[in-house]
Structure formats: structure tokens, C-alpha cells
Design an enzyme around this catalytic site. Structure first.
Site, PDB file in Angstrom:
ATOM      1  N   ASN A  34     -15.121 -27.974  -7.703  1.00 10.34           N
ATOM      2  CA  ASN A  34     -14.036 -27.710  -8.640  1.00 10.34           C
ATOM      3  C   ASN A  34     -13.086 -28.891  -8.612  1.00 10.34           C
ATOM      4  O   ASN A  34     -12.991 -29.607  -7.615  1.00 10.34           O
ATOM      5  CB  ASN A  34     -13.262 -26.473  -8.202  1.00 10.34           C
ATOM      6  CG  ASN A  34     -13.873 -25.198  -8.706  1.00 10.34           C
ATOM      7  OD1 ASN A  34     -15.100 -25.062  -8.755  1.00 10.34           O
ATOM      8  ND2 ASN A  34     -13.025 -24.256  -9.080  1.00 10.34           N
ATOM      9  N   ARG A  35     -12.322 -29.038  -9.671  1.00 11.80           N
ATOM     10  CA  ARG A  35     -11.300 -30.070  -9.735  1.00 11.80           C
ATOM     11  C   ARG A  35     -10.081 -29.587  -8.960  1.00 11.80           C
ATOM     12  O   ARG A  35      -9.521 -28.542  -9.272  1.00 11.80           O
ATOM     13  CB  ARG A  35     -10.931 -30.277 -11.201  1.00 11.80           C
ATOM     14  CG  ARG A  35     -10.486 -31.627 -11.564  1.00 11.80           C
ATOM     15  CD  ARG A  35     -10.056 -31.657 -13.012  1.00 11.80           C
ATOM     16  NE  ARG A  35     -11.152 -31.865 -13.960  1.00 11.80           N
ATOM     17  CZ  ARG A  35     -11.711 -33.052 -14.191  1.00 11.80           C
ATOM     18  NH1 ARG A  35     -11.318 -34.119 -13.549  1.00 11.80           N
ATOM     19  NH2 ARG A  35     -12.669 -33.159 -15.079  1.00 11.80           N
TER      20      ARG A  35
END
Ligand code: CTP
Ligand code: CA
Length: 221
Positions: A34-35
């Protein structure tokens, strides 16, 4: 003058914080993630320690210095993060800021080579660390989740509060370009209402949340 309860309202309390992304390996050189910069979670860990708490920070892969006074454990995958959270209990409060990858794959032991057809990934769901903690017998008295949303921010946060069984959700409006930035627009969603906080630096959001947690653990809010 020696520091009193107003300076260190979380003295004697243990607070667990998760932060950063998780990385789910595809093979020895590739991963799903995930960012997340980890900045908001690290700021919260630092703010809680600043109020006197003993803070256990379970961090996914980030390049950030450990805030002063914080005990940090580095993990890579969601399953490692889940194990570290369970091992850190008991705690008085938990703030789950990590952007946990929702899925993992069975990783290849050797680097996958580019061939004629791209490989297909079979995704398996990761454990939900927040939902599991919220329903655990040794659950912290206060469990706080985070939700980064791009639309219908408060509606999604209310649904998550109910689904996960946590006490508060800090809903983070990421519809602008804030990922990795230095400020956040958040809404504190509780079973009794919603507080809209003004857009602020991540350090300011962290201090405000740490103070709210201190009030709540002292039975004031
Ligand atoms: N979370 C967690 N474990 C997971 C997924 C999420 O502990 N496997 C926690 C996050 O740390 C965060 C909260 O749950 O505090 C909300 O995460 P989010 O990704 O917004 O929720 P999801 O249920 O995964 O929903 P979505 O489909 O929007 O990704
Ligand atoms: Ca998710």
C-alpha cells in the site's frame, strides 16, 4: 517544578501503534504494498510518548527515524505485523495507523523470469489486525482505527467503525494529493458523533489525537 499529571497524562499507560505499509513478497525481489509514508503513525507514536506513555510502535518498511522514547519493532508483512501486535499486549490503547496490504500471494522462492505471458497472481486475504484486536479477550480499553478514503469519507468510516468493532475511526480524506505529504484533513468518528478537525500538519493531528486519547483514558471524554 517536577512534571505533574498535566504534563504527562499518559504516564504509566502502554499504547500500541502500527504504522507504515506492509510488503507482501511476490518473489525475492518483488512485492505488493500500500502507499504509506509512515509519517502520521510515527508522529502519533512520538506525541503519545511526549505525553508520558510507554509506546510500542510496530512499523512496516519505512525510512523514518524512531521518535524519542518509543520502542520500535520493524516488520515486513501483514502476518508479521499481526503477530507483533498480539505479542505486544496487554495495552491500554491501540492506534492502528498502518496501511496494511489487504492480500498476500504465495511467494516464489526464486526470482520469476519474464516469459511470453505475464504471471497471474493468486491473492489471499490477510488477517484484519484491527478487527481481530477489537474482538480479542485482552482488548485494549480504547482501540482506534484509521481509514484513508477518497470519497464519502465519513460514511465509509462509520461503516468501518461498525464492521471492525473498534471505538474510534480517524477518517483521513485523501481525495487531494496528501499521500506522503505533511498534512492531513481528518474526521474523528465515534459511536456518538463526528468531529471535523481543521486541515493540519501531521504533527498537529498527532498531538491532538494523543490529547484526546489521554482524556478518554482518564474518563473525561
Ligand atoms: N487494518 C488492519 N488489518 C488489515 C487491514 C486494515 O489492521 N488487514 C486496519 C488499518 O490499520 C486501519 C483500518 O484497519 O486502521 C482501516 O483500514 P482500511 O484499509 O481502510 O480498511 P479495510 O477494511 O481494509 O477496507 P478497504 O476495502 O477500504 O481497504
Ligand atoms: Ca484495506
Amino acid at each position: 517544578r517536577s512534571p505533574g499529571p498535566t504534563d504527562r497524562p499518559l504516564a504509566g499507560r502502554h499504547v500500541l501503534v502500527t504504522a507504515g505499509p506492509t510488503h507482501e513478497p511476490i518473489d525475492p525481489v518483488r512485492y505488493l504494498a500500500n502507499r504509506s509514508s509512515g509519517k502520521q503513525g510515527f508522529a502519533i507514536a512520538g506525541a503519545l510518548a511526549g505525553l508520558g506513555a510507554r509506546v510500542t510502535l510496530i512499523a512496516g518498511p519505512v525510512t523514518l527515524p524512531t521518535p524519542p522514547g518509543v520502542d520500535r519493532y520493524d516488520v515486513e508483512t501483514a502476518r508479521q505485523m499481526a503477530d507483533s501486535v498480539a505479542a505486544a499486549l496487554p495495552a491500554d490503547a491501540a492506534v492502528m495507523v498502518a496501511a496494511v496490504a489487504d492480500w498476500h500471494v504465495a511467494p516464489a522462492t526464486q526470482k520469476v523470469k519474464k516469459g511470453a505471458a505475464p504471471p497471474a497472481l493468486v491473492l489471499h486475504e490477510n488477517p484484519d489486525i484491527l478487527a481481530t484486536l477489537s474482538r480479542a479477550p485482552d482488548r485494549p480499553a480504547l482501540v482506534v482505527g484509521f481509514a484513508a478514503e477518497t470519497e464519502r469519507v465519513v460514511d465509509h468510516a462509520r461503516a468501518k467503525l461498525a464492521r471492525k468493532g473498534c471505538d474510534w475511526i480517524v477518517a483521513n480524506d485523501v481525495s487531494g494529493d496528501v499521500m506522503g505529504g505533511d498534512s492531513n484533513t481528518v474526521h474523528l468518528v465515534t459511536p456518538t458523533g463526528v468531529e471535523d478537525w481543521p486541515r493540519a500538519g501531521k504533527g498537529e493531528v498527532a498531538r491532538r489525537l494523543a490529547l484526546r486519547i489521554a482524556e478518554r483514558l482518564r474518563g473525561e471524554a
